[in-house]
Scaffold this motif. Sequence first.
Motif, PDB file in Angstrom:
ATOM      1  N   TYR A  93      -8.764   6.629  -2.223  1.00 38.99           N
ATOM      2  CA  TYR A  93      -8.632   5.474  -3.118  1.00 38.99           C
ATOM      3  C   TYR A  93      -8.211   4.231  -2.334  1.00 38.99           C
ATOM      4  CZ  TYR A  93      -6.605   2.390  -6.624  1.00 38.99           C
ATOM      5  OH  TYR A  93      -6.283   1.305  -7.390  1.00 38.99           O
ATOM      6  N   SER A 135      -8.407   3.682   0.911  1.00 40.84           N
ATOM      7  CA  SER A 135      -9.373   3.289   1.943  1.00 40.84           C
ATOM      8  C   SER A 135     -10.588   2.583   1.337  1.00 40.84           C
ATOM      9  CB  SER A 135      -9.827   4.502   2.752  1.00 40.84           C
ATOM     10  OG  SER A 135     -10.634   5.352   1.969  1.00 40.84           O
ATOM     11  N   GLU A 136     -10.923   2.896   0.091  1.00 44.38           N
ATOM     12  CA  GLU A 136     -12.083   2.284  -0.560  1.00 44.38           C
ATOM     13  C   GLU A 136     -11.726   1.069  -1.409  1.00 44.38           C
ATOM     14  OE1 GLU A 136     -14.376   5.228  -2.623  1.00 44.38           O
ATOM     15  OE2 GLU A 136     -14.576   6.480  -0.834  1.00 44.38           O
ATOM     16  N   SER A 137     -10.441   0.762  -1.537  1.00 43.49           N
ATOM     17  CA  SER A 137     -10.043  -0.386  -2.353  1.00 43.49           C
ATOM     18  C   SER A 137     -10.149  -1.682  -1.548  1.00 43.49           C
ATOM     19  CB  SER A 137      -8.618  -0.205  -2.874  1.00 43.49           C
ATOM     20  OG  SER A 137      -7.706  -0.197  -1.806  1.00 43.49           O
ATOM     21  N   ARG A 138     -10.222  -2.773  -2.252  1.00 50.45           N
ATOM     22  CA  ARG A 138     -10.279  -4.085  -1.611  1.00 50.45           C
ATOM     23  C   ARG A 138      -8.893  -4.449  -1.074  1.00 50.45           C
ATOM     24  NH1 ARG A 138     -13.030  -7.385  -6.466  1.00 50.45           N
ATOM     25  NH2 ARG A 138     -14.528  -5.812  -7.027  1.00 50.45           N
ATOM     26  N   PRO A 139      -8.839  -5.412  -0.166  1.00 47.14           N
ATOM     27  CA  PRO A 139      -7.514  -5.860   0.314  1.00 47.14           C
ATOM     28  C   PRO A 139      -6.721  -6.488  -0.839  1.00 47.14           C
ATOM     29  CG  PRO A 139      -9.294  -6.749   1.675  1.00 47.14           C
ATOM     30  CD  PRO A 139      -9.927  -6.069   0.505  1.00 47.14           C
ATOM     31  N   ILE A 169      -4.610  -9.202  -2.782  1.00 48.30           N
ATOM     32  CA  ILE A 169      -4.619 -10.659  -2.809  1.00 48.30           C
ATOM     33  C   ILE A 169      -3.494 -11.116  -3.727  1.00 48.30           C
ATOM     34  CG2 ILE A 169      -5.928 -12.703  -3.453  1.00 48.30           C
ATOM     35  CD1 ILE A 169      -8.476 -11.056  -2.991  1.00 48.30           C
ATOM     36  N   GLU A 184       0.827  -1.206   0.000  1.00 49.43           N
ATOM     37  CA  GLU A 184       0.000   0.000   0.000  1.00 49.43           C
ATOM     38  C   GLU A 184       0.862   1.256   0.000  1.00 49.43           C
ATOM     39  OE1 GLU A 184      -3.274   1.811   2.989  1.00 49.43           O
ATOM     40  OE2 GLU A 184      -3.560  -0.286   2.428  1.00 49.43           O
TER      41      GLU A 184
END
Length: 75
Positions: free
Chosen positions: A22, A24-28, A30, A2
């Motif tokens: 961006y 904070s709203e993104s997916r984790p 993988i 990140e």
Amino acid sequence: MEEAIARCLAEEGIKQEVIERYLSESRPFIFTKMKDRFAVARLNKVCEVAKIFESYVDPEMMYQAVGRSSMVFQA
């Protein structure tokens, strides 16, 4: 990861507030295995080419931009 993405976006001139939103709203993130042999072959080629720049890389830093004023090459 990140942190590296945030630095890259900041170096492209994106406002800090936009970057924070961006991320904070993104997916984790993988990490998965690759299925496509072509994609794996391309990544292997990138690794081979990256060895050329090995002496310019700081192994302690996750993100290092190339170009602009981020990295200075000395002969």
